[in-house]
Design a protein around this motif. Structure first.
Motif, mmCIF file in Angstrom:
data_model
loop_
_atom_site.group_PDB
_atom_site.id
_atom_site.type_symbol
_atom_site.label_atom_id
_atom_site.label_comp_id
_atom_site.label_asym_id
_atom_site.label_seq_id
_atom_site.Cartn_x
_atom_site.Cartn_y
_atom_site.Cartn_z
ATOM 1 N N ASN A 12 61.107 -17.410 -3.100
ATOM 2 C CA ASN A 12 62.538 -17.488 -3.395
ATOM 3 C C ASN A 12 62.739 -17.422 -4.913
ATOM 4 N N ALA A 13 62.107 -16.414 -5.510
ATOM 5 C CA ALA A 13 62.130 -16.262 -6.960
ATOM 6 C C ALA A 13 62.305 -14.781 -7.304
ATOM 7 N N TYR A 14 62.502 -14.505 -8.586
ATOM 8 C CA TYR A 14 62.810 -13.150 -9.046
ATOM 9 C C TYR A 14 61.827 -12.710 -10.126
ATOM 10 N N LEU A 15 61.557 -11.413 -10.109
ATOM 11 C CA LEU A 15 60.606 -10.794 -11.019
ATOM 12 C C LEU A 15 61.214 -9.495 -11.516
ATOM 13 N N ALA A 16 61.055 -9.206 -12.800
ATOM 14 C CA ALA A 16 61.557 -7.941 -13.350
ATOM 15 C C ALA A 16 60.778 -6.781 -12.747
ATOM 16 N N CYS A 17 61.484 -5.713 -12.436
ATOM 17 C CA CYS A 17 60.843 -4.488 -11.954
ATOM 18 C C CYS A 17 60.438 -3.688 -13.183
ATOM 19 N N HIS A 18 59.163 -3.398 -13.293
ATOM 20 C CA HIS A 18 58.671 -2.702 -14.477
ATOM 21 C C HIS A 18 58.737 -1.190 -14.359
ATOM 22 N N HIS A 43 63.060 -7.715 -8.550
ATOM 23 C CA HIS A 43 62.620 -7.878 -7.170
ATOM 24 C C HIS A 43 62.798 -9.335 -6.788
ATOM 25 N N ARG A 44 63.157 -9.556 -5.541
ATOM 26 C CA ARG A 44 63.206 -10.922 -5.017
ATOM 27 C C ARG A 44 61.903 -11.145 -4.265
ATOM 28 N N ILE A 45 61.206 -12.184 -4.641
ATOM 29 C CA ILE A 45 59.974 -12.550 -3.956
ATOM 30 C C ILE A 45 60.368 -13.521 -2.854
ATOM 31 N N GLU A 46 60.396 -13.008 -1.645
ATOM 32 C CA GLU A 46 60.897 -13.772 -0.509
ATOM 33 C C GLU A 46 60.137 -15.084 -0.315
ATOM 34 N N SER A 47 58.820 -15.029 -0.365
ATOM 35 C CA SER A 47 58.012 -16.215 -0.076
ATOM 36 C C SER A 47 58.179 -17.315 -1.125
ATOM 37 N N PHE A 91 76.847 -3.258 -17.284
ATOM 38 C CA PHE A 91 75.722 -4.111 -17.631
ATOM 39 C C PHE A 91 76.264 -5.163 -18.585
ATOM 40 N N THR A 92 76.887 -6.181 -18.010
ATOM 41 C CA THR A 92 77.588 -7.199 -18.802
ATOM 42 C C THR A 92 76.596 -8.042 -19.607
ATOM 43 N N PRO A 93 77.100 -8.765 -20.609
ATOM 44 C CA PRO A 93 76.202 -9.635 -21.390
ATOM 45 C C PRO A 93 75.458 -10.667 -20.533
ATOM 46 N N ILE A 94 76.114 -11.210 -19.517
ATOM 47 C CA ILE A 94 75.449 -12.200 -18.647
ATOM 48 C C ILE A 94 74.353 -11.517 -17.841
ATOM 49 N N ARG A 95 74.631 -10.353 -17.272
ATOM 50 C CA ARG A 95 73.615 -9.616 -16.507
ATOM 51 C C ARG A 95 72.430 -9.268 -17.405
ATOM 52 N N ARG A 96 72.753 -8.839 -18.603
ATOM 53 C CA ARG A 96 71.705 -8.500 -19.571
ATOM 54 C C ARG A 96 70.852 -9.728 -19.884
ATOM 55 N N ARG A 97 71.500 -10.856 -20.137
ATOM 56 C CA ARG A 97 70.771 -12.072 -20.494
ATOM 57 C C ARG A 97 69.887 -12.553 -19.349
ATOM 58 N N LEU A 107 72.163 -11.820 -10.317
ATOM 59 C CA LEU A 107 70.951 -11.456 -9.565
ATOM 60 C C LEU A 107 71.248 -10.397 -8.506
ATOM 61 N N ASP A 108 72.369 -10.539 -7.802
ATOM 62 C CA ASP A 108 72.747 -9.532 -6.802
ATOM 63 C C ASP A 108 72.900 -8.168 -7.454
ATOM 64 N N PHE A 109 73.546 -8.131 -8.601
ATOM 65 C CA PHE A 109 73.718 -6.875 -9.331
ATOM 66 C C PHE A 109 72.358 -6.291 -9.721
ATOM 67 N N LEU A 110 71.503 -7.117 -10.311
ATOM 68 C CA LEU A 110 70.191 -6.645 -10.762
ATOM 69 C C LEU A 110 69.335 -6.159 -9.587
ATOM 70 N N LEU A 111 69.450 -6.823 -8.445
ATOM 71 C CA LEU A 111 68.740 -6.375 -7.233
ATOM 72 C C LEU A 111 69.282 -5.029 -6.758
ATOM 73 N N GLU A 112 70.614 -4.909 -6.699
ATOM 74 C CA GLU A 112 71.242 -3.654 -6.257
ATOM 75 C C GLU A 112 70.841 -2.482 -7.140
#
Length: 155
Positions: free
Chosen positions: A81-87, A75-79, A22-28, A65-70
């Motif tokens: 093309n944006a990202y949302l934190a998974c709660h 979550h990637r909101i397909e419609s 969980f690198t600093p960039i991924r965290r940020r 983003l790929d890491f956070l999705l994996e």
């Protein structure tokens, strides 16, 4: 909905338990998404990150983003093309997203019965679901109330 800091702490623990960095960039990037009032597009994230790290480029964001999705942290909101934190990243089942056309708010919902029914139906068709994202667009309660009040005042 958990506070953004607790989401970051949870993400840190989850990554540690899985043996992934969980690198600093991924965290940020996760912090920026978690503290946003709506979904964020990759280039919005890049603009914010570039202010802090001048060397940030599109591949930096897309790798994070790929890491956070994996890891199930966003979550990637397909419609959109944006990202949302998974709660609730510990939730391993399908999810549904409620997307308000009025204010842009996106809410994560877990109807496990719906997911189970979809898997069973797919099985009957000989299809194996690998990923399921259901996006429901409409109006949130606040926007519906505001529209009703405006219509009432217009009469």
């Amino acid at each position: 909905m958990p506070e953004p800091l607790s989401l970051i702490d949870q993400a840190e623990r989850q990554c540690l338990a899985r043996g992934v960095r969980f690198t600093p960039i991924r965290r940020r990037v996760l912090e920026m998404i978690a503290t946003s009032h709506g979904a964020l597009k990759a280039y919005d994230l890049l603009d914010q990150l570039a202010k802090e790290h001048g060397a940030a480029r599109p591949p930096t964001i897309y790798r994070a983003l790929d890491f956070l999705l994996e890891q199930g942290l966003v979550h990637r909101i397909e419609s959109l093309n944006a990202y949302l934190a998974c709660h609730c990243p510990e939730h391993q089942h399908g999810f549904q997203l409620l997307i308000c056309r009025g204010c842009g708010r996106v809410e994560e919902m877990h109807d496990d019965d719906l997911g189970t029914r979809l898997v069973a139906s797919a099985d009957r068709h000989g299809f194996s679901i690998e990923r399921q994202t259901i996006e429901l667009e409409g109006r949130c309660q606040d926007c519906t109330s505001q529209a009703a009040a405006m219509a009432e005042n217009a009469q």
